[in-house]
Design a protein around this motif. Structure first.
Motif, mmCIF file in Angstrom:
data_model
loop_
_atom_site.group_PDB
_atom_site.id
_atom_site.type_symbol
_atom_site.label_atom_id
_atom_site.label_comp_id
_atom_site.label_asym_id
_atom_site.label_seq_id
_atom_site.Cartn_x
_atom_site.Cartn_y
_atom_site.Cartn_z
ATOM 1 N N ILE A 165 0.830 -1.206 0.000
ATOM 2 C CA ILE A 165 0.000 0.000 0.000
ATOM 3 C C ILE A 165 0.866 1.258 0.000
ATOM 4 C CG2 ILE A 165 -1.671 1.345 1.334
ATOM 5 C CD1 ILE A 165 -2.787 -1.344 2.352
ATOM 6 N N GLY A 166 1.873 1.280 0.871
ATOM 7 C CA GLY A 166 2.682 2.485 1.014
ATOM 8 C C GLY A 166 3.611 2.767 -0.141
ATOM 9 N N LEU A 167 4.121 1.712 -0.775
ATOM 10 C CA LEU A 167 5.143 1.895 -1.809
ATOM 11 C C LEU A 167 4.629 1.680 -3.230
ATOM 12 C CD1 LEU A 167 8.039 0.020 0.019
ATOM 13 C CD2 LEU A 167 7.550 2.479 -0.001
ATOM 14 N N SER A 168 3.399 1.174 -3.365
ATOM 15 C CA SER A 168 2.872 0.923 -4.696
ATOM 16 C C SER A 168 1.505 1.574 -4.913
ATOM 17 C CB SER A 168 2.776 -0.588 -4.942
ATOM 18 O OG SER A 168 2.238 -0.857 -6.217
ATOM 19 N N VAL A 169 0.552 1.269 -4.033
ATOM 20 C CA VAL A 169 -0.813 1.770 -4.232
ATOM 21 C C VAL A 169 -0.881 3.282 -4.081
ATOM 22 C CG1 VAL A 169 -3.180 1.699 -3.366
ATOM 23 C CG2 VAL A 169 -1.847 -0.410 -3.493
ATOM 24 N N ILE A 170 -0.279 3.823 -3.017
ATOM 25 C CA ILE A 170 -0.317 5.276 -2.821
ATOM 26 C C ILE A 170 0.397 6.027 -3.951
ATOM 27 C CG2 ILE A 170 0.543 7.156 -1.344
ATOM 28 C CD1 ILE A 170 -0.241 5.522 1.063
ATOM 29 N N PRO A 171 1.630 5.615 -4.363
ATOM 30 C CA PRO A 171 2.250 6.275 -5.525
ATOM 31 C C PRO A 171 1.404 6.143 -6.792
ATOM 32 C CG PRO A 171 3.894 5.058 -4.299
ATOM 33 C CD PRO A 171 2.565 4.671 -3.713
ATOM 34 N N PHE A 172 0.722 5.007 -6.958
ATOM 35 C CA PHE A 172 -0.168 4.808 -8.116
ATOM 36 C C PHE A 172 -1.289 5.842 -8.094
ATOM 37 C CE2 PHE A 172 -4.159 2.839 -9.610
ATOM 38 C CZ PHE A 172 -3.842 2.649 -10.942
#
Length: 349
Positions: A165-172
């Motif tokens: 979530i922190g390193l992939s979903v949020i940047p997405f």
């Protein structure tokens, strides 16, 4: 278990090694694309190979985070980190000298100056970023091993969820919306996620069915191809949308790339623990030479494209690019194999 690990990891690393060569070959060939259609093909193939480096990191996680493998300060700094630092220095110098005698045409003093800049400022050849990544991974390895050795399966799943979530979903979400969210976690890069993904898949903390993994991999590649084609054709009509899509397609934190890497890794993890004649021999060879091939293949590509000024679209188009892939892989393998006979050099490649 040892045989299983060697077999499936060799297969993963061999295929990832081939994929990296394809990735860089098609990406470089894109500079010669005469039409949007050709550009779509070049970049679609390139982006479809973006699972390769994550799988390399996942394979490293399977090995380095193994609870049975002890890690002493001497081994960490005297073997792992020392190897990466020496490789960084030696190959930065070699690539700088290569440029001096081929494309840059500069003095010896300028070559030394540029080499130092390449090493300390990261201004060297683009693919050298992987060495900085491995140095960073190794520096944190003692902490990662404490986590992997003591964490319960539920703790590892929690860690992966937070990383995802922190390193992939949020940047997405930030890329799609163009808005900077205030939420973050205290981790700088996506690669610890891949490291622990390799560990949990290897140890069975997370079990993925073989067919489901393969299907996830294929669907991910299909999505990547469609997004690439759309972005290439939308540049003139909707540059902002195309820019957002390109921003997603050029980072390893893109959720679709995570799915593709997990799918590829999960599928090969479930392959039979029985050597396949010839194919596994080839895989073992590519595996043993994968680091050297990674370092050297860019020099081969640069010689073909920049020194020889080979334009693949004047010699068959996509077929010629495939030919360059084969030649690059073969030449890089032969050079790596020869270098392994050189004392000291063989210890770093």
């Amino acid at each position: 278990m040892v045989k299983d690990r060697v077999l499936y990891l060799s297969r993963i690393k061999a295929l990832a090694c081939i994929a990296v060569v394809i990735l860089h070959t098609f990406y470089t060939a894109n500079n010669y694309s005469p039409t949007v259609g050709a550009q779509s093909v070049m970049l679609s193939v390139r982006n479809a190979m973006m699972w390769a480096v994550p799988c390399f990191v996942m394979a490293s996680g399977a090995l380095l985070l193994d609870r049975k493998r002890t890690l002493t300060p001497k081994k960490l700094f005297g073997k792992y980190i020392f190897r990466m630092v020496i490789t960084l220095v030696v190959f930065s110098l070699l690539f700088s000298v290569f440029d001096t005698f081929t494309t840059a045409k500069r003095s010896a003093g300028e070559t030394v100056k540029d080499t130092l800049s390449d090493i300390f400022l990261g201004t060297g050849w683009p693919h050298m970023w992987y060495l900085y990544l491995m140095i960073a991974v190794y520096l944190m390895l003692p902490i990662y091993k404490i986590i992997s050795a003591n964490a319960e399966p539920k703790d590892l799943k929690y860690l992966l969820a937070v990383y995802g979530i922190g390193l992939s979903v949020i940047p997405f979400i930030e890329t799609i919306t163009g808005k900077k969210l205030p939420f973050y976690i205290c981790v700088f890069t996506i690669y610890p996620l891949y490291l622990f993904l390799g560990h949990v898949l290897h140890t069975g903390v997370i079990r993925l069915p073989k067919n489901a993994s393969g299907l996830m991999f294929l669907i991910s590649l299909g999505i990547v191809a469609m997004l690439t084609v759309y972005s290439c054709n939308a540049v003139s009509e909707s540059p902002e949308t195309a820019g957002k899509i390109n921003a997603l397609l050029t980072v390893y934190s893109f959720p679709v790339y995570i799915a593709a890497a997990v799918g590829a890794y999960g599928y090969l993890r479930k392959t039979k623990n029985k050597p396949v004649p010839v194919l596994d021999s080839i895989a073992a060879e590519l595996d043993s030479c994968s680091f050297g091939i990674y370092l050297i293949h860019m020099a081969v590509l640069k010689f073909i494209y920049a020194v020889l000024k080979f334009n693949p679209f004047e010699h068959g188009g996509t077929i010629a690019v495939i030919g360059v892939c084969i030649v690059t892989l073969a030449v890089s393998y032969v050079i790596t194999k020869l270098l392994k006979f050189v004392p000291y050099v063989k210890t770093i490649i």
